[in-house]
Design a protein around this motif. Structure first.
Motif, mmCIF file in Angstrom:
data_model
loop_
_atom_site.group_PDB
_atom_site.id
_atom_site.type_symbol
_atom_site.label_atom_id
_atom_site.label_comp_id
_atom_site.label_asym_id
_atom_site.label_seq_id
_atom_site.Cartn_x
_atom_site.Cartn_y
_atom_site.Cartn_z
ATOM 1 N N LEU A 60 45.305 43.102 40.014
ATOM 2 C CA LEU A 60 43.853 43.379 40.980
ATOM 3 C C LEU A 60 44.123 44.560 42.020
ATOM 4 N N ASP A 61 43.163 45.100 42.705
ATOM 5 C CA ASP A 61 43.508 45.766 43.831
ATOM 6 C C ASP A 61 43.530 44.848 45.111
ATOM 7 N N ASP A 62 43.545 45.744 46.081
ATOM 8 C CA ASP A 62 43.717 44.703 47.384
ATOM 9 C C ASP A 62 42.459 43.855 47.692
ATOM 10 N N ALA A 63 41.277 44.447 47.052
ATOM 11 C CA ALA A 63 39.992 43.943 47.441
ATOM 12 C C ALA A 63 39.949 42.438 46.495
ATOM 13 N N GLY A 64 40.539 42.392 45.337
ATOM 14 C CA GLY A 64 40.303 41.656 44.213
ATOM 15 C C GLY A 64 39.513 42.117 43.313
ATOM 16 N N PHE A 65 39.339 43.431 43.064
ATOM 17 C CA PHE A 65 38.778 43.959 41.946
ATOM 18 C C PHE A 65 39.785 44.390 40.701
#
Length: 574
Positions: free
Chosen positions: A496-501
């Protein structure tokens, strides 16, 4: 409370609402002799005596019948005896949308006179729809209009007794309505005598509210969504030994598009949805910039048609089925569900979308469902009729909500943290907000306090530039603020990316799945054969059209993955 389902569905069909005869002819059409002869290739003729039951309420997997001779009556069972609401004659047919699912049937059907029918089993019925598009169009139109009629006349309905301001009442109604299940609502404040009589009949007290009384006279006090789905027959059974080609998690626009294209191309497809088809878009009052709908379409109606389209091709939709974990160290993949069930699939499409952010305020959780809303549909609009409301957010969803609510509320306050709407909202919505006498835009403004006893009563907001605060007697706040991805169930398995996507495409270092040396496909995650589409994907464009596009194009990559050599299981590696 009311639903737009009937209006929206009818508007998409070649039916003149002012011509009830034409509508009746399309709801209960008569096939011509040639169409019946072609349909006989897919069924078996049976001679049946008067009173023979073809299907009953509560049955699953009912068959499709064309009347060849005699008559068939469609009825609604009741404690005082069955009530017939339609008699079908020669070359007319039975069925409605439940014929595409494993839901419990809402009505019964039996021979009103001795005669003959053409009986078509489920598998053959689907083949008929594919092989005979002319007949399929007649059947699909009739099935949709019949469901509209069932919802309008609440045939086979459950009764919901509860205050419309109750969060649980709204939750229950929303779940049934969005899943196309007929429900009759009794608000003790609006239907005092009838509600009191219903409670006395079932020995219930006001403390028990909200309660649901099913068509089978089963009483459910403050039921969970899962228990409610089981009681009314919406929850389908899943076979633990089945391995699907594609498991789609989430039935928003992206997930439904993936299901339509997957099933139409012959892949065994299962869609797992935690609440109801449509996702976040399904709660939109009207989407006007979606291709092909110049007058707009509600998210509820768009999702309903997409669901029927996917099911017509053979996709299965399981609701409510929340996925809590993806077991990704063995193939086929295993999806663990909240209720303990498991589903196995060769490929997985993550389409769980995103949810609106909450406000970091004292007592916020206490007012969720009791003044704090995340959707602006007819049921919420009825709550704020002739009252002031607040919409928080500057995106298209917030703009659509503000415009829709302005036709019901006395005033709509739109609160945004920025200095304007141009960066985040479509121009046509900005124009409508500016032109509306009922909408007031507050820039650089945030809510600072919520007050109330049982329900939200007062809202205070502050202008960040001037520092000025305003306190208003407002009971309903609609939050459409930012997006938080629904990816908790993927942590430890998918990058996931840092924002959770969910991250997709090339560039994973190191690649989580080393079973192939090829680069990931554009929508493929760090796991081979696991894809992400729509709002849940990192870097996606948060629009319905782009989500539908991603859901459709991902199927080409799925075909390529299924054609590859299957990776070894954990046991084989050892």
């Amino acid at each position: 409370m009311s639903s737009e389902t009937g209006t929206d569905d009818a508007a998409a069909l070649p039916v003149d609402p002012a011509d009830p005869y034409l509508r009746q002819q399309q709801t209960f059409p008569v096939l011509n002799a040639d169409q019946v002869e072609r349909a006989k290739e897919f069924g078996v003729e049976q001679s049946l005596t008067r009173g023979t039951v073809l299907f009953d309420r509560g049955d699953r997997n009912v068959d499709f019948f064309i009347v060849l001779e005699g008559t068939v009556e469609v009825y609604e069972p009741s404690p005082s005896g069955p009530t017939t609401f339609m008699t079908l004659g020669r070359h007319q047919f039975t069925g409605e949308l439940d014929l595409f699912s494993d839901r419990e049937n809402l009505v019964g059907g039996r021979m009103a006179s001795t005669g003959r029918v053409l009986r078509t089993r489920r598998a053959q019925f689907r083949r008929l729809l594919v092989a005979e598009p002319e007949i399929a169009e007649i059947i699909m139109r009739a099935f949709i209009l019949r469901r509209v009629g069932i919802l309008k006349h609440v045939q086979g309905a459950s009764t919901l007794v509860g205050w419309r301001t109750s969060g649980d009442t709204l939750r229950i109604y929303s779940f049934l309505d969005r899943n196309g299940y007929p429900v009759r609502v009794l608000d003790p404040d609006q239907h005092e005598q009838e509600a009191r009589a219903t409670l006395e009949t079932h020995a219930l007290r006001s403390d028990d509210l909200p309660v649901v009384i099913t068509a089978y006279n089963q009483v459910l006090k403050k039921p969970s969504t899962r228990d409610l789905a089981v009681a009314v027959g919406l929850r389908e059974q899943l076979e633990p030994d089945t391995v699907f080609d594609v498991a789609v998690v989430g039935a928003g626009p992206a997930g439904l598009a993936a299901a339509v294209y997957s099933a139409s191309e012959g892949l065994s497809t299962l869609v797992l949805e935690a609440e109801a088809p449509g996702g976040q878009a399904g709660t939109s009052s009207k989407i006007e910039n979606y291709l092909g709908f110049p007058t707009g379409i509600s998210g509820h109606a768009l999702a309903g048609r997409a669901q029927v389209q996917a099911q017509k091709f053979g996709a299965r939709l399981a609701v409510p089925r929340r996925v809590v974990h993806l077991v990704c160290d063995a193939h086929p993949y295993t999806l663990e569900l909240e209720d303990g069930d498991r589903v196995r699939a060769r490929t997985v499409v993550i389409a769980t979308g995103a949810r609106y952010r909450k406000l970091d305020l004292e007592n916020f959780d206490r007012f969720e469902g009791y003044g704090i809303h995340y959707a602006a549909t007819p049921m919420e609009a009825e709550l704020c009729k002739d009252e002031e409301v607040v919409v928080v957010g500057g995106g298209n969803s917030a703009g659509q909500a503000a415009v829709y609510l302005s036709y019901h509320a006395s005033r709509v306050h739109v609160l945004i943290r920025g200095s304007g709407l141009a960066a985040s909202m479509s121009d046509y919505l900005i124009g409508r907000i500016a032109a509306s006498k009922s909408i007031v835009l507050h820039t650089e403004t945030e809510i600072t306090r919520l007050e109330g006893k049982r329900h939200l009563d007062y809202v205070t907001w502050r202008n960040g530039r001037t520092g000025a605060e305003e306190r208003h007697a407002i009971a309903d706040v609609f939050l459409m603020l930012g997006a938080m991805p629904n990816t908790e169930w993927l942590r430890g398995c998918i990058q996931l990316d840092d924002a959770g996507f969910v991250r997709c495409g090339a560039g994973f270092e190191p690649r989580a799945d080393a079973t192939t040396d090829r680069l990931p496909y554009a929508l493929e995650t760090s796991r081979r054969g696991v894809f992400a589409v729509g709002d849940v994907r990192s870097g996606s464009i948060k629009r319905v059209a782009s989500s539908v596009g991603e859901g459709s194009i991902v199927i080409s990559a799925i075909h390529a993955v299924l054609a590859e050599r299957q990776p070894p299981t954990v046991a084989e590696k050892r």
